[in-house]
Motif scaffolding. Structure first.
Motif, PDB file in Angstrom:
ATOM      1  N   GLY A 153     -18.981  50.717  17.578  1.00 15.84           N
ATOM      2  CA  GLY A 153     -19.544  51.469  18.690  1.00 15.84           C
ATOM      3  C   GLY A 153     -18.840  51.115  19.990  1.00 15.84           C
ATOM      4  O   GLY A 153     -17.703  50.647  19.993  1.00 15.84           O
ATOM      5  N   LEU A 154     -19.536  51.311  21.104  1.00 15.17           N
ATOM      6  CA  LEU A 154     -18.920  51.083  22.416  1.00 15.17           C
ATOM      7  C   LEU A 154     -19.617  49.997  23.227  1.00 15.17           C
ATOM      8  O   LEU A 154     -19.349  49.832  24.415  1.00 15.17           O
ATOM      9  N   ASN A 155     -20.503  49.253  22.595  1.00 20.80           N
ATOM     10  CA  ASN A 155     -21.230  48.194  23.294  1.00 20.80           C
ATOM     11  C   ASN A 155     -20.467  46.870  23.207  1.00 20.80           C
ATOM     12  O   ASN A 155     -19.493  46.748  22.457  1.00 20.80           O
ATOM     13  N   PRO A 156     -20.897  45.857  23.969  1.00 14.28           N
ATOM     14  CA  PRO A 156     -20.233  44.553  23.876  1.00 14.28           C
ATOM     15  C   PRO A 156     -20.236  44.029  22.446  1.00 14.28           C
ATOM     16  O   PRO A 156     -21.201  44.213  21.704  1.00 14.28           O
ATOM     17  N   ILE A 157     -19.157  43.376  22.057  1.00 15.73           N
ATOM     18  CA  ILE A 157     -19.041  42.807  20.711  1.00 15.73           C
ATOM     19  C   ILE A 157     -19.645  41.411  20.751  1.00 15.73           C
ATOM     20  O   ILE A 157     -19.138  40.526  21.440  1.00 15.73           O
ATOM     21  N   ASN A 158     -20.725  41.224  20.042  1.00 21.03           N
ATOM     22  CA  ASN A 158     -21.470  39.967  20.124  1.00 21.03           C
ATOM     23  C   ASN A 158     -20.658  38.784  19.618  1.00 21.03           C
ATOM     24  O   ASN A 158     -20.515  37.777  20.300  1.00 21.03           O
ATOM     25  N   ASN A 159     -20.117  38.893  18.412  1.00 17.82           N
ATOM     26  CA  ASN A 159     -19.320  37.805  17.828  1.00 17.82           C
ATOM     27  C   ASN A 159     -17.951  38.363  17.472  1.00 17.82           C
ATOM     28  O   ASN A 159     -17.717  38.805  16.362  1.00 17.82           O
ATOM     29  N   LEU A 160     -17.051  38.322  18.428  1.00 16.60           N
ATOM     30  CA  LEU A 160     -15.730  38.915  18.236  1.00 16.60           C
ATOM     31  C   LEU A 160     -14.924  38.175  17.174  1.00 16.60           C
ATOM     32  O   LEU A 160     -14.312  38.799  16.304  1.00 16.60           O
ATOM     33  N   ILE A 161     -14.924  36.852  17.237  1.00 16.14           N
ATOM     34  CA  ILE A 161     -14.135  36.068  16.281  1.00 16.14           C
ATOM     35  C   ILE A 161     -14.622  36.338  14.860  1.00 16.14           C
ATOM     36  O   ILE A 161     -13.822  36.538  13.939  1.00 16.14           O
ATOM     37  N   GLY A 162     -15.941  36.360  14.669  1.00 21.78           N
ATOM     38  CA  GLY A 162     -16.495  36.660  13.350  1.00 21.78           C
ATOM     39  C   GLY A 162     -16.129  38.054  12.879  1.00 21.78           C
ATOM     40  O   GLY A 162     -15.850  38.277  11.697  1.00 21.78           O
ATOM     41  N   THR A 163     -16.111  39.012  13.800  1.00 22.47           N
ATOM     42  CA  THR A 163     -15.769  40.399  13.458  1.00 22.47           C
ATOM     43  C   THR A 163     -14.309  40.503  13.013  1.00 22.47           C
ATOM     44  O   THR A 163     -13.999  41.152  12.005  1.00 22.47           O
ATOM     45  N   ILE A 164     -13.416  39.878  13.762  1.00 26.56           N
ATOM     46  CA  ILE A 164     -11.993  39.901  13.404  1.00 26.56           C
ATOM     47  C   ILE A 164     -11.783  39.250  12.046  1.00 26.56           C
ATOM     48  O   ILE A 164     -11.070  39.770  11.177  1.00 26.56           O
ATOM     49  N   GLU A 165     -12.441  38.104  11.860  1.00 23.19           N
ATOM     50  CA  GLU A 165     -12.284  37.349  10.612  1.00 23.19           C
ATOM     51  C   GLU A 165     -12.851  38.119   9.423  1.00 23.19           C
ATOM     52  O   GLU A 165     -12.242  38.158   8.341  1.00 23.19           O
ATOM     53  N   LYS A 166     -13.983  38.751   9.611  1.00 20.27           N
ATOM     54  CA  LYS A 166     -14.636  39.517   8.536  1.00 20.27           C
ATOM     55  C   LYS A 166     -13.765  40.664   8.048  1.00 20.27           C
ATOM     56  O   LYS A 166     -13.873  41.097   6.897  1.00 20.27           O
ATOM     57  N   ASN A 167     -12.864  41.135   8.918  1.00 18.72           N
ATOM     58  CA  ASN A 167     -11.997  42.257   8.561  1.00 18.72           C
ATOM     59  C   ASN A 167     -10.613  41.806   8.091  1.00 18.72           C
ATOM     60  O   ASN A 167      -9.651  42.570   8.145  1.00 18.72           O
ATOM     61  N   GLY A 168     -10.547  40.568   7.619  1.00 22.41           N
ATOM     62  CA  GLY A 168      -9.365  40.118   6.888  1.00 22.41           C
ATOM     63  C   GLY A 168      -8.264  39.476   7.694  1.00 22.41           C
ATOM     64  O   GLY A 168      -7.198  39.178   7.151  1.00 22.41           O
ATOM     65  N   ILE A 169      -8.479  39.264   8.987  1.00 23.09           N
ATOM     66  CA  ILE A 169      -7.489  38.566   9.800  1.00 23.09           C
ATOM     67  C   ILE A 169      -7.863  37.084   9.818  1.00 23.09           C
ATOM     68  O   ILE A 169      -8.968  36.721  10.199  1.00 23.09           O
ATOM     69  N   ILE A 170      -6.942  36.257   9.392  1.00 28.29           N
ATOM     70  CA  ILE A 170      -7.218  34.822   9.280  1.00 28.29           C
ATOM     71  C   ILE A 170      -6.941  34.153  10.622  1.00 28.29           C
ATOM     72  O   ILE A 170      -5.879  34.337  11.210  1.00 28.29           O
ATOM     73  N   ILE A 171      -7.912  33.397  11.088  1.00 28.07           N
ATOM     74  CA  ILE A 171      -7.798  32.731  12.390  1.00 28.07           C
ATOM     75  C   ILE A 171      -7.723  31.229  12.183  1.00 28.07           C
ATOM     76  O   ILE A 171      -8.539  30.644  11.468  1.00 28.07           O
ATOM     77  N   SER A 172      -6.732  30.633  12.816  1.00 28.66           N
ATOM     78  CA  SER A 172      -6.558  29.185  12.709  1.00 28.66           C
ATOM     79  C   SER A 172      -6.347  28.608  14.098  1.00 28.66           C
ATOM     80  O   SER A 172      -6.375  29.319  15.101  1.00 28.66           O
ATOM     81  N   ARG A 173      -6.159  27.295  14.123  1.00 33.18           N
ATOM     82  CA  ARG A 173      -5.935  26.610  15.394  1.00 33.18           C
ATOM     83  C   ARG A 173      -4.677  25.754  15.252  1.00 33.18           C
ATOM     84  O   ARG A 173      -4.472  25.096  14.241  1.00 33.18           O
ATOM     85  N   MET A 174      -3.850  25.783  16.281  1.00 28.25           N
ATOM     86  CA  MET A 174      -2.638  24.979  16.255  1.00 28.25           C
ATOM     87  C   MET A 174      -2.324  24.518  17.669  1.00 28.25           C
ATOM     88  O   MET A 174      -2.146  25.339  18.565  1.00 28.25           O
ATOM     89  N   ASN A 175      -2.291  23.236  17.866  1.00 31.61           N
ATOM     90  CA  ASN A 175      -1.981  22.690  19.177  1.00 31.61           C
ATOM     91  C   ASN A 175      -0.512  22.292  19.221  1.00 31.61           C
ATOM     92  O   ASN A 175      -0.108  21.339  18.563  1.00 31.61           O
ATOM     93  N   LEU A 176       0.270  23.030  19.990  1.00 34.60           N
ATOM     94  CA  LEU A 176       1.696  22.760  20.105  1.00 34.60           C
ATOM     95  C   LEU A 176       2.021  21.895  21.323  1.00 34.60           C
ATOM     96  O   LEU A 176       3.178  21.628  21.614  1.00 34.60           O
ATOM     97  N   GLY A 177       0.968  21.508  22.056  1.00 35.63           N
ATOM     98  CA  GLY A 177       1.198  20.670  23.227  1.00 35.63           C
ATOM     99  C   GLY A 177       1.799  21.414  24.398  1.00 35.63           C
ATOM    100  O   GLY A 177       2.362  20.809  25.302  1.00 35.63           O
ATOM    101  N   LEU A 178       1.684  22.740  24.395  1.00 34.03           N
ATOM    102  CA  LEU A 178       2.212  23.554  25.491  1.00 34.03           C
ATOM    103  C   LEU A 178       1.066  24.308  26.150  1.00 34.03           C
ATOM    104  O   LEU A 178       0.481  25.205  25.552  1.00 34.03           O
TER     105      LEU A 178
END
Length: 384
Positions: A153-178
């Motif tokens: 829809g067009l309303n605010p996305i409550n849990n964006l990270i969960g939505t992206i992840e649920k649709n098959g995009i894998i989210i990780s964390r990487m600290n490159l020190g930059l």
């Protein structure tokens, strides 16, 4: 029958070194050997002794088992890496990220032996070829197509990270020190990957970075090569397009425009609570959509400067930071059902436990519980 001893995989030595942003000379100096000797290790012309391998393991912070791990074949050509950075990324950090991406892909492949991760569910976006600049109207169209495809829809996305992840995009964390790099993305082995960096985290920055990288994955990954991205003008253009996509995706014109009825900063603080987007992003969005006059935009920007909000905004400390949960859920299933242990996970992936916690967005200590500091305990006995 004679059992053949396992051989060190030469590429793993180079991969480990590059992933730590270390030069051949730097590793040689740490090992107290010649640069040529390190090169011969990495080319497979000489195999390091067990003592030398243990020292390499200690210096580069990979378990010894990692250096015996076969290299997985690539399933498909990878896309260029899209760094969200204001300046050119240092070559060492760029190369380190590429090797860490390969390691993270191997972590995913290992988990896929046991669990089903979310299936990729992305709309097909037809990025126009040979166009000097993608116009805002087309970017708005792309952002709406993703919202429609995901039924947001067009309303605010409550849990964006969960939505992206649920649709098959894998989210990780990487600290490159930059500190200049807030996130980056790539298609690797047919999987869309987004990496968020750990510096200066706030929920609105995490959400914007994820949306920005989503824009790169959808609009640019199939169209531009690493060589082309070395062109500064092209890089800046694609960063601008990804920023515009993030703004359009997070703040749809039809609904967001109805919420903007004041130029008071306090009003925008209220909007931040609703839309979970930074005040700075909303001001830029108002400017892009022509919702406010140039003088009103200047007034808002001046207020941001006076109050010091460009550096730190209200609500940044109170809004919970959204985090991906797919890897956490996968590991909980595997550990709780005694299919693997944390030690198995480390040995099979060849990555130390503390680094696995970072890659998989686990809370610190989830795989590496701290040892009790007490070495003397009160003896239990009956009082007379």
């Amino acid at each position: 029958m004679k059992i053949e001893a396992k051989k060190v995989v030469a590429y793993r030595i180079k991969q480990a070194r590059v992933s730590r942003s270390m030069s051949t000379l730097e590793l040689a100096e740490r090992l107290d050997i010649s640069k040529q000797a390190v090169s011969q290790y990495e080319l497979g012309k000489i195999e390091p002794s067990k003592a030398a391998l243990n020292l390499i393991s200690s210096i580069l912070k990979y378990p010894v088992s990692y250096f015996y791990k076969p290299v997985l074949s690539e399933k498909s050509a990878e896309s260029a890496v899209f760094f969200r950075s204001g300046k050119t990324t240092r070559v060492k950090s760029y190369n380190a990220a590429k090797e860490k991406i390969k390691l993270f892909s191997e972590i995913n492949e290992y988990l896929r032996k046991f669990v089903d991760l979310p299936v990729i569910n992305l709309p097909k976006i037809e990025y126009p070829e040979f166009e000097e600049l993608l116009d805002n109207e087309k970017i708005e169209e792309f952002a709406l197509s993703v919202r429609n495809h995901w039924g947001l829809g067009l309303n605010p996305i409550n849990n964006l990270i969960g939505t992206i992840e649920k649709n098959g995009i894998i989210i990780s964390r990487m600290n490159l020190g930059l500190s200049k790099i807030e996130g980056f993305s790539i298609w690797h082995n047919n999987s869309p990957l987004i990496f968020l960096c750990t510096d200066k985290e706030s929920n609105v920055r995490v959400r914007f970075s994820a949306s920005h990288e989503l824009g790169h994955l959808l609009m640019h990954a199939d169209f531009f090569t690493e060589e082309e991205l070395k062109n500064k003008d092209l890089h800046e253009r694609l960063e601008s397009e990804a920023n515009s996509f993030a703004g359009a995706f997070l703040l749809p014109e039809e609904t967001f425009s109805k919420d903007v009825y004041s130029t008071s900063i306090d009003h925008f603080i209220q909007l931040k609570s609703k839309w979970k987007t930074s005040i700075a992003t909303m001001i830029y969005r108002c400017e892009t959509l022509g919702l406010l006059t140039p003088n009103q935009i200047k007034y808002l920007k001046d207020q941001m400067t006076v109050r010091g909000y460009w550096r730190k905004e209200p609500l940044d400390n109170t809004m919970s930071i959204e985090k991906p949960v797919a890897h956490k859920q996968a590991l909980d299933l595997l550990f709780n059902n005694k299919i693997i242990t944390a030690y198995d996970f480390m040995e099979e992936t060849g990555v130390n436990l503390d680094e696995l916690e970072e890659y998989c967005f686990l809370e610190k200590g989830r795989l590496t519980p701290s040892e009790k500091s007490n070495i003397v305990n009160l003896r239990l006995y009956e009082f007379q």
